[in-house]
Design a protein around this motif. Structure first.
Motif, mmCIF file in Angstrom:
data_model
loop_
_atom_site.group_PDB
_atom_site.id
_atom_site.type_symbol
_atom_site.label_atom_id
_atom_site.label_comp_id
_atom_site.label_asym_id
_atom_site.label_seq_id
_atom_site.Cartn_x
_atom_site.Cartn_y
_atom_site.Cartn_z
ATOM 1 N N GLY A 1 0.811 -1.209 0.000
ATOM 2 C CA GLY A 1 0.000 0.000 0.000
ATOM 3 C C GLY A 1 0.844 1.259 0.000
ATOM 4 O O GLY A 1 0.561 2.222 -0.731
ATOM 5 N N THR A 2 1.908 1.255 0.805
ATOM 6 C CA THR A 2 2.812 2.413 0.841
ATOM 7 C C THR A 2 3.553 2.566 -0.477
ATOM 8 O O THR A 2 3.692 3.670 -1.010
ATOM 9 N N TRP A 3 4.048 1.446 -1.003
ATOM 10 C CA TRP A 3 4.806 1.479 -2.257
ATOM 11 C C TRP A 3 3.921 1.892 -3.424
ATOM 12 O O TRP A 3 4.340 2.667 -4.299
ATOM 13 N N GLY A 4 2.684 1.402 -3.446
ATOM 14 C CA GLY A 4 1.777 1.803 -4.505
ATOM 15 C C GLY A 4 1.460 3.287 -4.457
ATOM 16 O O GLY A 4 1.352 3.947 -5.503
ATOM 17 N N THR A 5 1.329 3.827 -3.240
ATOM 18 C CA THR A 5 1.097 5.267 -3.098
ATOM 19 C C THR A 5 2.285 6.059 -3.640
ATOM 20 O O THR A 5 2.121 7.049 -4.373
ATOM 21 N N TRP A 6 3.493 5.625 -3.290
ATOM 22 C CA TRP A 6 4.698 6.293 -3.792
ATOM 23 C C TRP A 6 4.801 6.186 -5.307
ATOM 24 O O TRP A 6 5.154 7.160 -5.991
ATOM 25 N N GLN A 7 4.463 5.027 -5.855
ATOM 26 C CA GLN A 7 4.507 4.867 -7.301
ATOM 27 C C GLN A 7 3.515 5.797 -7.994
ATOM 28 O O GLN A 7 3.814 6.373 -9.059
ATOM 29 N N GLY A 8 2.333 5.953 -7.416
ATOM 30 C CA GLY A 8 1.363 6.864 -8.007
ATOM 31 C C GLY A 8 1.855 8.297 -8.034
ATOM 32 O O GLY A 8 1.736 9.003 -9.054
ATOM 33 N N VAL A 9 2.445 8.741 -6.924
ATOM 34 C CA VAL A 9 2.992 10.093 -6.872
ATOM 35 C C VAL A 9 4.126 10.251 -7.885
ATOM 36 O O VAL A 9 4.211 11.249 -8.611
ATOM 37 N N GLY A 10 5.003 9.255 -7.938
ATOM 38 C CA GLY A 10 6.152 9.343 -8.833
ATOM 39 C C GLY A 10 5.759 9.378 -10.293
ATOM 40 O O GLY A 10 6.271 10.200 -11.070
ATOM 41 N N TRP A 11 4.838 8.503 -10.703
ATOM 42 C CA TRP A 11 4.452 8.478 -12.110
ATOM 43 C C TRP A 11 3.631 9.704 -12.501
ATOM 44 O O TRP A 11 3.659 10.134 -13.661
ATOM 45 N N ALA A 12 2.918 10.279 -11.548
ATOM 46 C CA ALA A 12 2.229 11.534 -11.845
ATOM 47 C C ALA A 12 3.228 12.632 -12.184
ATOM 48 O O ALA A 12 2.983 13.463 -13.083
ATOM 49 N N HIS A 13 4.380 12.650 -11.512
ATOM 50 C CA HIS A 13 5.431 13.621 -11.827
ATOM 51 C C HIS A 13 6.166 13.240 -13.108
ATOM 52 O O HIS A 13 6.502 14.113 -13.919
ATOM 53 N N ALA A 14 6.433 11.955 -13.283
ATOM 54 C CA ALA A 14 7.173 11.534 -14.476
ATOM 55 C C ALA A 14 6.384 11.806 -15.747
ATOM 56 O O ALA A 14 6.955 12.185 -16.782
ATOM 57 N N LEU A 15 5.073 11.620 -15.693
ATOM 58 C CA LEU A 15 4.223 11.819 -16.869
ATOM 59 C C LEU A 15 3.600 13.208 -16.917
ATOM 60 O O LEU A 15 2.840 13.507 -17.849
ATOM 61 N N GLU A 16 3.886 14.025 -15.887
ATOM 62 C CA GLU A 16 3.364 15.391 -15.815
ATOM 63 C C GLU A 16 1.844 15.406 -15.973
ATOM 64 O O GLU A 16 1.277 16.141 -16.796
ATOM 65 N N LEU A 17 1.173 14.582 -15.194
ATOM 66 C CA LEU A 17 -0.290 14.503 -15.273
ATOM 67 C C LEU A 17 -0.921 15.813 -14.815
ATOM 68 O O LEU A 17 -0.570 16.351 -13.767
ATOM 69 N N GLY A 18 -1.826 16.312 -15.599
ATOM 70 C CA GLY A 18 -2.526 17.528 -15.235
ATOM 71 C C GLY A 18 -1.791 18.813 -15.542
ATOM 72 O O GLY A 18 -2.326 19.900 -15.286
ATOM 73 N N ALA B 1 10.770 -8.989 4.390
ATOM 74 C CA ALA B 1 11.857 -8.053 4.702
ATOM 75 C C ALA B 1 12.750 -7.823 3.489
ATOM 76 O O ALA B 1 13.100 -6.679 3.169
ATOM 77 N N SER B 2 13.144 -8.900 2.794
ATOM 78 C CA SER B 2 14.013 -8.736 1.636
ATOM 79 C C SER B 2 13.297 -7.999 0.511
ATOM 80 O O SER B 2 13.929 -7.274 -0.271
ATOM 81 N N MET B 3 11.969 -8.110 0.437
ATOM 82 C CA MET B 3 11.217 -7.418 -0.597
ATOM 83 C C MET B 3 11.238 -5.904 -0.375
ATOM 84 O O MET B 3 11.584 -5.145 -1.288
ATOM 85 N N TYR B 4 10.871 -5.459 0.837
ATOM 86 C CA TYR B 4 10.823 -4.003 1.017
ATOM 87 C C TYR B 4 12.218 -3.397 1.113
ATOM 88 O O TYR B 4 12.431 -2.262 0.678
ATOM 89 N N LEU B 5 13.186 -4.143 1.617
ATOM 90 C CA LEU B 5 14.558 -3.629 1.603
ATOM 91 C C LEU B 5 15.089 -3.547 0.178
ATOM 92 O O LEU B 5 15.784 -2.598 -0.187
ATOM 93 N N GLY B 6 14.755 -4.552 -0.645
ATOM 94 C CA GLY B 6 15.172 -4.510 -2.048
ATOM 95 C C GLY B 6 14.573 -3.331 -2.787
ATOM 96 O O GLY B 6 15.236 -2.693 -3.615
ATOM 97 N N SER B 7 13.314 -3.007 -2.489
ATOM 98 C CA SER B 7 12.693 -1.857 -3.150
ATOM 99 C C SER B 7 13.356 -0.554 -2.735
ATOM 100 O O SER B 7 13.543 0.354 -3.559
ATOM 101 N N LEU B 8 13.742 -0.440 -1.473
ATOM 102 C CA LEU B 8 14.417 0.778 -1.016
ATOM 103 C C LEU B 8 15.796 0.915 -1.653
ATOM 104 O O LEU B 8 16.183 2.014 -2.094
ATOM 105 N N TRP B 9 16.536 -0.193 -1.732
ATOM 106 C CA TRP B 9 17.855 -0.128 -2.358
ATOM 107 C C TRP B 9 17.725 0.123 -3.860
ATOM 108 O O TRP B 9 18.540 0.851 -4.443
#
Length: 406
Positions: free
Chosen positions: A174-191, A234-242
């Motif tokens: 849920g946290t990662w999906g929220t971050w991805q939404g914010v990031g792709w909105a900036h990457a694609l310049e939505l709006g 643990a290895s999943m969320y640490l891998g995403s951070l790295w």
């Protein structure tokens, strides 16, 4: 708590150890030991059940956890899981009626997820008024008043008895999906204005993407994370951070523009998440080893920052390239130098040693080419055949005192 109840766990454990040692001493010397993990687990569960019936719930819980950790995959381990579920459901003695194969109630997972769902509810309490074009502070105040309790109740009602691995996977998704939404909105310049380059996206578009990404992460992880372990989580969320760090640092070292930097950071972060999940599941990593390996990368990364501050290299490439290289080296050393068996939980590398009998060392240990060591022996039950009793089996306890390997 009455005085006789103080130190219950320690006193009861020592009582069990004395009883174990006595059983080992009186075992017939002519008996032929036939050690099996299933028999050992069954005896330990029977002992824990007797202790539980006497009201020593803390000691019984500890013994059930030991059976699950030491003898995974045995009927005794499944029985211990069921007993643990009963202990988590109520404080009094358990019913004699058992249902083997039922997963234990993981109260740590429930607690962690409810904390996260409460925080996510507070975020929704702010996001919804933004999407509704609310004016004034009253809608936001109402959102904060309602968001926390609603989030807590939702976490309690819809997802109960979560394991730690599944709870952390869903909350991080849920946290990662929220971050991805914010990031792709900036990457694609939505709006942003169609004719404007390098403009900030619209506020409503960012919030909408964040909500969509977070909810998608929660639903997807809830469906796919039923059997995930704590180490894999643990290895999943640490891998995403790295992965996020390597993507951001690499984009900065290459001096990419803002949109490309956002896209690179997000994509490499997703690659790190997938790599961490695969490494945790394929290599059967423990949560401890994943965190210790990550600690090695953290030490390496800050060491690289120190080198940059001392050497003062010219150019953004060198300023970010050095910490990236030292982070990668630190992660590699962390993986190589961290022992998998240290603190490995149930179902991980300790399972291989379980098949040999006792997990604990003997009192005196010596191996060819290794130094002499003194260990803390842990008694373990065995079944033996007694020729004097018409070949009938009975239980004996063994205390490993000497172990020699040539």
């Amino acid at each position: 708590m009455p005085a006789r109840r103080r130190g219950v766990r320690g006193g009861a454990v020592w009582l069990v150890c004395v009883w174990v040692a006595a059983g080992a001493v009186v075992a017939p010397p002519s008996a032929t030991a036939q050690i099996t993990a299933a028999d050992s687990a069954a005896v330990l569960v029977a002992t824990a059940t007797d202790i539980e019936a006497r009201g020593e719930l803390e000691v019984a819980r500890w013994l059930y956890e030991e059976v699950i950790r030491r003898y995974p995959g045995t009927p005794g381990a499944e029985l211990a899981r069921t007993r643990l579920e009963g202990l988590g459901a109520r404080a009094g003695p358990m019913s004699a009626r058992l249902t083997p194969g039922v997963a234990p109630q993981d109260r740590r997972g429930d607690t962690e997820f409810r904390v996260w769902s409460t925080l996510y509810g507070l975020w929704l309490g702010v996001a919804v008024p933004i999407l509704a074009d609310a004016e004034g502070s009253e809608p936001y105040g109402a959102g904060l008043l309602l968001g926390g309790p609603v989030g807590y109740l939702a976490g309690r009602v819809f997802l109960r008895s979560l394991t730690v691995g599944r709870a952390r996977t869903i909350s991080w998704a849920g946290t990662w999906g929220t971050w991805q939404g914010v990031g792709w909105a900036h990457a694609l310049e939505l709006g942003a204005d169609p004719g404007c380059k390098h403009c900030e996206p619209g506020e409503k578009e960012v919030v909408t993407a964040a909500l969509a990404g977070g909810l998608a992460g929660i639903v997807a992880s809830g469906l796919l994370s039923r059997d995930i372990t704590e180490g894999t989580a643990a290895s999943m969320y640490l891998g995403s951070l790295w992965g996020t760090w390597f993507g951001l640092g690499g984009a900065a070292a290459l001096d990419l523009d803002d949109e490309a930097m956002w896209a690179t950071t997000l994509l490499v972060g997703n690659a790190g998440l997938v790599a961490g999940a695969l490494a945790g599941s394929r290599l059967d990593l423990s949560s401890r080893r994943a965190h210790m390996s990550s600690l090695g990368g953290l030490i390496g990364g800050f060491g690289g920052v120190g080198i940059v501050l001392i050497a003062k290299p010219r150019g953004t490439g060198a300023e970010f390239g050095i910490p990236l290289a030292t982070s990668l080296a630190g992660l590699g050393l962390g993986v190589l130098l961290t022992s998998q068996d240290d603190g490995a939980p149930e179902g991980e590398s300790s399972a291989a040693r379980t098949r040999a009998g006792s997990l604990s060392p003997a009192l005196l240990n010596w191996s060819n080419g290794a130094r002499f060591e003194v260990g803390l022996p842990m008694p373990f039950p065995t079944t033996v055949l007694d020729p004097g009793r018409n070949g009938r089996r009975h239980t004996a306890w063994n205390v490993p005192l000497l172990r020699l390997r040539f």
